[in-house]
Design a protein around this motif. Structure first.
Motif, PDB file in Angstrom:
ATOM      1  N   SER A  98       0.815  -1.218   0.000  1.00 28.56           N
ATOM      2  CA  SER A  98       0.000   0.000   0.000  1.00 28.56           C
ATOM      3  C   SER A  98       0.846   1.264   0.000  1.00 28.56           C
ATOM      4  O   SER A  98       0.302   2.363  -0.107  1.00 28.56           O
ATOM      5  N   HIS A  99       2.173   1.133   0.099  1.00 31.15           N
ATOM      6  CA  HIS A  99       3.035   2.304  -0.067  1.00 31.15           C
ATOM      7  C   HIS A  99       3.022   2.785  -1.517  1.00 31.15           C
ATOM      8  O   HIS A  99       3.134   3.976  -1.791  1.00 31.15           O
ATOM      9  N   TYR A 100       2.935   1.841  -2.453  1.00 29.62           N
ATOM     10  CA  TYR A 100       3.095   2.199  -3.867  1.00 29.62           C
ATOM     11  C   TYR A 100       1.862   1.900  -4.728  1.00 29.62           C
ATOM     12  O   TYR A 100       1.751   2.416  -5.826  1.00 29.62           O
ATOM     13  N   ALA A 101       0.958   1.037  -4.249  1.00 31.52           N
ATOM     14  CA  ALA A 101      -0.214   0.667  -5.040  1.00 31.52           C
ATOM     15  C   ALA A 101      -1.437   1.445  -4.573  1.00 31.52           C
ATOM     16  O   ALA A 101      -1.626   1.657  -3.369  1.00 31.52           O
ATOM     17  N   ALA A 102      -2.287   1.871  -5.501  1.00 33.52           N
ATOM     18  CA  ALA A 102      -3.515   2.594  -5.160  1.00 33.52           C
ATOM     19  C   ALA A 102      -4.514   1.630  -4.523  1.00 33.52           C
ATOM     20  O   ALA A 102      -4.850   0.597  -5.113  1.00 33.52           O
ATOM     21  N   GLU A 145      -7.987  -0.704   4.329  1.00 33.66           N
ATOM     22  CA  GLU A 145      -7.601  -1.133   2.990  1.00 33.66           C
ATOM     23  C   GLU A 145      -7.969  -2.589   2.783  1.00 33.66           C
ATOM     24  O   GLU A 145      -8.175  -3.341   3.751  1.00 33.66           O
ATOM     25  N   SER A 146      -8.035  -3.003   1.536  1.00 32.60           N
ATOM     26  CA  SER A 146      -8.329  -4.396   1.226  1.00 32.60           C
ATOM     27  C   SER A 146      -7.241  -5.298   1.805  1.00 32.60           C
ATOM     28  O   SER A 146      -6.040  -4.975   1.724  1.00 32.60           O
ATOM     29  N   PRO A 147      -7.621  -6.453   2.378  1.00 33.52           N
ATOM     30  CA  PRO A 147      -6.611  -7.356   2.946  1.00 33.52           C
ATOM     31  C   PRO A 147      -5.586  -7.855   1.940  1.00 33.52           C
ATOM     32  O   PRO A 147      -4.502  -8.309   2.341  1.00 33.52           O
ATOM     33  N   ILE A 148      -5.870  -7.759   0.646  1.00 36.68           N
ATOM     34  CA  ILE A 148      -4.923  -8.258  -0.348  1.00 36.68           C
ATOM     35  C   ILE A 148      -3.600  -7.508  -0.297  1.00 36.68           C
ATOM     36  O   ILE A 148      -2.536  -8.059  -0.638  1.00 36.68           O
ATOM     37  N   TYR A 149      -3.618  -6.239   0.165  1.00 35.04           N
ATOM     38  CA  TYR A 149      -2.389  -5.454   0.260  1.00 35.04           C
ATOM     39  C   TYR A 149      -1.574  -5.802   1.499  1.00 35.04           C
ATOM     40  O   TYR A 149      -0.469  -5.289   1.664  1.00 35.04           O
ATOM     41  N   ARG A 150      -2.117  -6.651   2.354  1.00 35.39           N
ATOM     42  CA  ARG A 150      -1.422  -7.033   3.585  1.00 35.39           C
ATOM     43  C   ARG A 150      -0.787  -8.419   3.468  1.00 35.39           C
ATOM     44  O   ARG A 150      -0.428  -9.027   4.472  1.00 35.39           O
ATOM     45  N   GLY A 159       3.814 -20.040   8.626  1.00 30.09           N
ATOM     46  CA  GLY A 159       3.644 -18.629   8.289  1.00 30.09           C
ATOM     47  C   GLY A 159       2.205 -18.171   8.394  1.00 30.09           C
ATOM     48  O   GLY A 159       1.298 -18.907   8.783  1.00 30.09           O
ATOM     49  N   LEU A 160       1.996 -16.942   8.017  1.00 26.39           N
ATOM     50  CA  LEU A 160       0.680 -16.303   8.063  1.00 26.39           C
ATOM     51  C   LEU A 160       0.392 -15.681   6.701  1.00 26.39           C
ATOM     52  O   LEU A 160       1.306 -15.204   6.020  1.00 26.39           O
ATOM     53  N   LEU A 161      -0.863 -15.677   6.308  1.00 30.56           N
ATOM     54  CA  LEU A 161      -1.231 -15.092   5.023  1.00 30.56           C
ATOM     55  C   LEU A 161      -1.232 -13.571   5.077  1.00 30.56           C
ATOM     56  O   LEU A 161      -0.617 -12.901   4.250  1.00 30.56           O
ATOM     57  N   PHE A 162      -1.940 -13.000   6.050  1.00 32.03           N
ATOM     58  CA  PHE A 162      -2.019 -11.537   6.202  1.00 32.03           C
ATOM     59  C   PHE A 162      -1.139 -11.132   7.382  1.00 32.03           C
ATOM     60  O   PHE A 162      -1.319 -11.613   8.491  1.00 32.03           O
ATOM     61  N   ASN A 163      -0.199 -10.238   7.125  1.00 34.83           N
ATOM     62  CA  ASN A 163       0.777  -9.891   8.159  1.00 34.83           C
ATOM     63  C   ASN A 163       1.311  -8.501   7.914  1.00 34.83           C
ATOM     64  O   ASN A 163       0.985  -7.863   6.920  1.00 34.83           O
TER      65      ASN A 163
END
Length: 573
Positions: free
Chosen positions: A305-309, A332-337, A414-418
């Motif tokens: 999310s630093h570089y993507a809208a 924000e959408s979880p996909i950016y995490r 691991g974890l998916l969203f982090n």
């Protein structure tokens, strides 16, 4: 030439400026004598007694009037009084202005070719106008054109100089003092290329509802970020951000008193908190344009999310800042995490106006959470990573759309969203969603393919609607390690609600969830409802009360709903 005449000529530029300003004052209205300016109220005898007030008055007025009078560019220089759009030949002052402009050439007017003769002047504005003509008339004297100055003018100039001698002396003294202070500041400034941007968040928060409410207390938490923003070319920026905080998320408990494996309801100021207010560097990134592309390089703490809208205006704020939504889910959408750390990304425009690709761009990025580790199975290419590709499209300035794809890899456990490290213990860096959606195979590595769409629509300046949907397909490298996860949400924002700068935000959706996973209990959708009202106290202070309502925590409707109430105060500087 007599001494009196020579002294008059020396000060004549200032007095000629005063003559013009007298004309301005006269044009204002016959009742001008009843309008007393602040400078006039102070009086000359109060100059030494109120230096702070007069210093501020002086710098503002000198900048506004002296600079305007000294402009010699073609756009602002007036060579004929007929160029003034607000002075007509029928005005009684037309001939006086004509003499000043065409004979002496020292009056430039305002940049928009107006004279503004319908407003009154303060004594300090008047005195500033005297200095505006100084260079021009001295130039006339030096070039042997002093005969242009008539005896009548000289007499008027001498009287004006005597009348405004105190103001002129004060102006010159203040300007000299300000120049000395400016030189001292420039000599001792922190940096010529770096500015400091800071944010401090104070938050009082509590959670209510069933066993969860009974097992938590009201907390007062903080998070501070100091961002050193350095530019070497004026178009690039190096972010060196220091962060500290003591915030922790609430422990959610089921009806049996056991902890729920979930990150639902996590708030933005709780992300990347050190827990003890110790200081660390949580972002070290560099952004620079190269040709038509905008390049992003992260050495540490990089985020998609630093570089993507993210297409979530008024809810998203500079990667979990204190100025948007309360929760990470609404931000924000979880996909950016998915993933984070070190890597590189770029944004490339696909067209320049017109056509179907006129407002489109493509975004691509790669972030590795173990880029600094030289061990086998780690590093930039062999460790945990997430690669993002996104197509951006906008229609005018009212509608923005994005289609996003993220491919990720994580080692066992691991974890998916982090928040940038996919191998840490659950709860330390997870930022959104339930355990069913987050926890990857504890024994084997996993890869993920995530797809998302987002949109932001602004039908008017007072209304913004945004939303997202994301689907995640996880493929584990062992038996029964595969699963799917979903998430979606929509937000409604009312900017300037009640006052300019305020925002009323409402958000609803389902935090990331997964069904029928072995070892997990619960197949209910975990809905998330949120409302907040950001009240801007000033340009640098805002207060945001809000409520988060979580249904079926841990994807189990048997668990009582949780209600999180927060009063967040954000200071920016």
């Amino acid at each position: 030439m007599s001494n009196l005449l020579w002294k008059s000529l020396v000060v004549s530029p200032a007095v000629l400026g005063a003559t013009l300003l007298v004309s301005t004052t006269a044009i204002a209205a016959p009742k001008i004598t009843t309008q007393v300016s602040p400078a006039k109220q102070l009086g000359v005898t109060e100059v030494a007694q109120q230096p702070e007030i007069l210093a501020q008055t002086t710098i503002d007025q000198v900048n506004r009037y002296s600079n305007e009078g000294n402009q010699n560019n073609s756009q602002s220089q007036v060579t004929s009084v007929s160029q003034f759009s607000d002075v007509q030949p029928t005005d009684w002052a037309f001939q006086a202005l004509q003499s000043l402009v065409e004979r002496y050439g020292c009056i430039a007017g305002y940049p928009n070719a107006t004279y503004r003769g319908n407003r009154a002047l303060t004594r300090y504005e008047f005195a500033a106008g005297l200095n505006a003509c100084l260079d021009r008339v001295n130039e006339l004297i030096a070039t042997a054109t002093a005969d242009l100055v008539t005896k009548q003018d000289l007499a008027t100039l001498q009287r004006l100089q005597e009348e405004f001698s105190a103001e002129l002396a004060t102006l010159r003294g203040r300007v000299d003092s300000l120049e000395a202070r400016t030189a001292e500041l420039e000599a001792n400034q922190f940096s010529t290329t770096t500015k400091l941007v800071g944010e401090a968040v104070f938050a009082v928060s509590d959670v209510f509802g069933g066993k969860t409410g009974d097992n938590n207390n009201t907390v007062f938490q903080d998070r501070v970020r100091l961002d050193l923003q350095t530019s070497f070319t004026g178009r690039d920026v190096l972010h060196t951000r220091l962060a500290a905080g003591n915030a922790r998320d609430f422990a959610q408990v089921d009806n049996a008193g056991l902890p729920i494996n979930t990150a639902e309801g996590t708030q933005t100021f709780q992300v990347s908190s050190t827990g003890t207010n110790s200081v660390n560097i949580d972002r070290l990134t560099y952004e620079v344009p190269i040709g038509p592309a905008q390049v992003y390089i992260a050495a540490s703490g990089g985020r998609h999310s630093h570089y993507a809208a993210v297409n979530n205006p008024y809810f998203f704020d500079q990667t979990d800042g204190g100025d948007g939504a309360l929760s990470t889910f609404a931000s924000e959408s979880p996909i950016y995490r998915i993933g984070g750390g070190a890597g590189i990304a770029l944004n490339l425009p696909l067209g320049k106006g017109g056509g179907i690709l006129g407002n489109s761009s493509i975004t691509a990025g790669y972030l590795s959470s173990e880029a600094n580790n030289p061990a086998l199975g780690s590093g930039v290419a062999n460790g945990d990573y997430a690669a993002l590709g996104q197509l951006n499209f906008s229609v005018g300035n009212r509608l923005a759309l994005a289609a996003t794809y993220v491919h990720g890899y994580s080692a066992a456990g691991g974890l998916l969203f982090n928040s940038g490290s996919t191998s840490d213990v659950y709860g330390d860096n997870v930022t959104v969603g339930t355990g069913q959606a987050n926890v990857l195979s504890p024994a084997n590595g996993s890869s993920s393919n995530s797809y998302g769409v987002s949109a932001a629509f602004r039908p008017s300046d007072k209304l913004s609607i945004s939303g997202f949907v994301s689907y995640h397909n996880i493929v584990g490298f062992g038996a029964n390690d595969d699963y799917e996860a979903w998430s979606y949400g929509v937000g409604l924002a009312l900017p300037d609600f009640g006052k300019k700068g305020n925002v009323l935000g409402l958000f609803a959706g389902a935090e990331p969830y997964a069904f029928n996973r072995p070892g997990f209990v619960g197949n209910d959708i975990p809905y998330h409802f949120e409302g907040f009202y950001k009240y801007r106290v000033s340009d640098n202070v805002s207060v945001t009360p809000g409520v988060i309502w979580l249904t079926s925590p841990g994807q189990n409707s048997d668990n009582d709903d949780a209600f999180i109430g927060t009063l967040r105060t954000t200071f920016t500087f």
